[in-house]
Motif scaffolding. Structure first.
Motif, PDB file in Angstrom:
ATOM      1  N   THR A 295       7.452  65.140  57.810  1.00 40.85           N
ATOM      2  CA  THR A 295       7.930  64.837  56.504  1.00 40.85           C
ATOM      3  C   THR A 295       7.074  63.947  55.656  1.00 40.85           C
ATOM      4  OG1 THR A 295       9.094  62.978  57.482  1.00 40.85           O
ATOM      5  CG2 THR A 295      10.467  65.046  57.191  1.00 40.85           C
ATOM      6  N   TRP A 296       5.707  63.654  56.432  1.00 34.44           N
ATOM      7  CA  TRP A 296       4.679  63.178  55.785  1.00 34.44           C
ATOM      8  C   TRP A 296       3.384  63.881  55.619  1.00 34.44           C
ATOM      9  CZ3 TRP A 296       0.818  59.532  58.266  1.00 34.44           C
ATOM     10  CH2 TRP A 296      -0.122  58.746  57.248  1.00 34.44           C
ATOM     11  N   ASP A 297       2.897  64.146  54.664  1.00 31.91           N
ATOM     12  CA  ASP A 297       1.552  65.097  54.798  1.00 31.91           C
ATOM     13  C   ASP A 297       0.260  63.864  54.772  1.00 31.91           C
ATOM     14  OD1 ASP A 297      -0.509  66.563  54.422  1.00 31.91           O
ATOM     15  OD2 ASP A 297       0.235  67.518  52.586  1.00 31.91           O
ATOM     16  N   TRP A 298      -0.121  63.433  55.912  1.00 32.45           N
ATOM     17  CA  TRP A 298      -0.928  62.647  55.920  1.00 32.45           C
ATOM     18  C   TRP A 298      -2.564  62.905  55.560  1.00 32.45           C
ATOM     19  CZ3 TRP A 298      -5.369  63.579  59.037  1.00 32.45           C
ATOM     20  CH2 TRP A 298      -5.287  64.676  59.888  1.00 32.45           C
ATOM     21  N   ARG A 299      -2.664  64.149  55.555  1.00 30.25           N
ATOM     22  CA  ARG A 299      -3.849  64.897  54.899  1.00 30.25           C
ATOM     23  C   ARG A 299      -3.784  64.587  53.339  1.00 30.25           C
ATOM     24  NH1 ARG A 299      -7.040  68.313  57.906  1.00 30.25           N
ATOM     25  NH2 ARG A 299      -6.350  68.896  60.128  1.00 30.25           N
ATOM     26  N   PRO A 305      -8.269  68.311  53.044  1.00 31.66           N
ATOM     27  CA  PRO A 305      -7.549  69.829  52.744  1.00 31.66           C
ATOM     28  C   PRO A 305      -6.400  69.718  53.419  1.00 31.66           C
ATOM     29  CG  PRO A 305     -10.154  69.938  53.478  1.00 31.66           C
ATOM     30  CD  PRO A 305      -9.528  68.496  53.764  1.00 31.66           C
ATOM     31  N   PRO A 306      -5.458  70.661  52.872  1.00 33.30           N
ATOM     32  CA  PRO A 306      -4.031  70.587  53.286  1.00 33.30           C
ATOM     33  C   PRO A 306      -3.969  71.603  54.662  1.00 33.30           C
ATOM     34  CG  PRO A 306      -4.305  72.232  51.542  1.00 33.30           C
ATOM     35  CD  PRO A 306      -5.376  71.169  51.574  1.00 33.30           C
ATOM     36  N   GLN A 307      -3.209  71.415  55.519  1.00 32.53           N
ATOM     37  CA  GLN A 307      -3.165  72.123  57.023  1.00 32.53           C
ATOM     38  C   GLN A 307      -2.011  73.057  56.752  1.00 32.53           C
ATOM     39  OE1 GLN A 307      -1.516  69.464  59.975  1.00 32.53           O
ATOM     40  NE2 GLN A 307      -2.282  70.697  61.716  1.00 32.53           N
ATOM     41  N   PRO A 308      -2.615  74.203  57.397  1.00 31.61           N
ATOM     42  CA  PRO A 308      -1.431  75.339  57.327  1.00 31.61           C
ATOM     43  C   PRO A 308      -0.241  74.993  58.065  1.00 31.61           C
ATOM     44  CG  PRO A 308      -3.774  75.961  58.129  1.00 31.61           C
ATOM     45  CD  PRO A 308      -3.549  74.666  58.185  1.00 31.61           C
TER      46      PRO A 308
END
Length: 350
Positions: A295-299, A305-308
């Motif tokens: 639930t947390w987008d550390w990227r 860049p976003p992770q798949p």
């Protein structure tokens, strides 16, 4: 007696307190009387005999004290060996009282609180909550050793070793303690721990606590698992480089789960149920960590860049792998139990 002999006799009486307690109770009074009589006789013959008496008695005192401590230690070793042979009791059926269980659970809760405080924007250095935690754990370890190493002592022992190992390579730029600035920690964290152990041994005037510490593990290997569980707690409660918007909720939940595992362990009588308590806690910790990560987008937070998207079964495999690693950390002490069982069987065969 004149002032000089009175002073010497007083010093001698204080030095007698350095003998083991049992020796003092049996011989100290008689030794004091004999020494006083020797002083009174020597002073009649002049200063030279008086000095010789002082040199003879006081000079040999350190050696005699060490010798008596050796005898005391050997006597306790014989007594403990006899008790082990006559009554080889196991701690497997022991159950900590609620207060003892609470005392053993306290370090887990305190480290969680320290981690939360370190994340807050406080007007003090972020290292202070952790050092305060260490300052509380060390007296707890001292109390445990002095009280005969009850089960909860292994909680304090584990946390002391985990924290000291972690802090042995810790940068704390700008941290000041009693006016001294410490920017980097290496060996400085270990002397307080070693001092506490030394004070405990001096307090008990015996090496028996160290023997009991090992003997308890030999009789109940799960105590070593409790000590190893502190490492799992440290990993679960640190939340290093985590900036989740609901971070404090996750940290609070992890603290409750980790502390609950320790509480159930200390309250259970049977080894099997203790194992279940620790494993259940680890499983809950893994789930909380997975939810936090999902639930947390550390990227995005760090501008990467976003992770798949990650498939659900990949997340499940990560949880299983994490549990396997933690299980190996927690339950390798079962080898101690197997060795003890083998020794018991070999003894019966003989």
């Amino acid at each position: 007696m004149n002032l000089f002999t009175q002073t010497v006799a007083h010093v001698y009486s204080k030095l007698l307190n350095l003998y083991p307690r049992r020796f003092q109770e049996e011989f100290a009074e008689e030794m004091q009387v004999v020494f006083n009589d020797s002083l009174n006789e020597a002073i009649k013959d002049g200063i030279a005999p008086l000095i010789l008496i002082c040199l003879r008695e006081l000079g040999g005192l350190p050696f005699n004290i060490l010798q008596e401590f050796r005898h005391e230690f050997e006597r306790k070793e014989i007594n403990m060996t006899t008790v082990e042979k006559v009554d080889p009791r196991s701690t497997n059926d022991d159950r900590a009282s609620r207060w003892n269980a609470l005392f053993g659970t306290l370090p887990f809760a305190l480290f969680g609180i320290a981690s939360i405080m370190a994340k807050l924007d406080l007007p003090v250095h972020g290292a202070y909550p952790y050092l305060a935690f260490f300052a509380i754990v060390l007296p707890g370890l001292l109390i445990g050793i002095v009280k005969g190493v009850p089960r909860w002592t292994y909680s304090y022992l584990g946390w002391s070793l985990v924290f000291a190992s972690w802090w042995s390579n810790m940068g704390t730029a700008g941290l000041k303690i009693f006016g001294f600035q410490i920017n980097y920690w290496t060996w400085q964290i270990w002397p307080p721990l070693l001092a506490i152990i030394g004070v405990a041994l001096l307090w008990t005037r015996s090496l028996r606590p160290l023997r009991v510490l090992i003997l308890n593990i030999w009789q109940d290997w799960s105590l070593l698992s409790l000590a190893m569980y502190t490492f799992v707690g440290w990993m679960a409660l640190l939340y290093d480089e985590n900036h989740h918007p609901y971070l404090f909720a996750f940290m609070t939940a992890s603290t409750l789960v980790v502390s609950g595992g320790a509480w159930l362990f200390l309250r259970e009588r049977r080894t099997r149920k203790r194992i279940v308590a620790l494993l259940s806690s680890c499983a809950a910790i893994a789930v909380i960590g997975t939810i936090s990560e999902a639930t947390w987008d550390w990227r995005a937070y760090y501008g990467l860049p976003p992770q798949p998207p990650v498939a659900w079964y990949v997340s499940a495999l990560r949880v299983i792998l994490m549990l396997a690693i933690w299980g190996a950390i927690l339950f390798w002490p079962v080898l101690v139990g197997l060795a003890r069982r083998k020794q018991s069987r070999d003894g019966l065969v003989k």
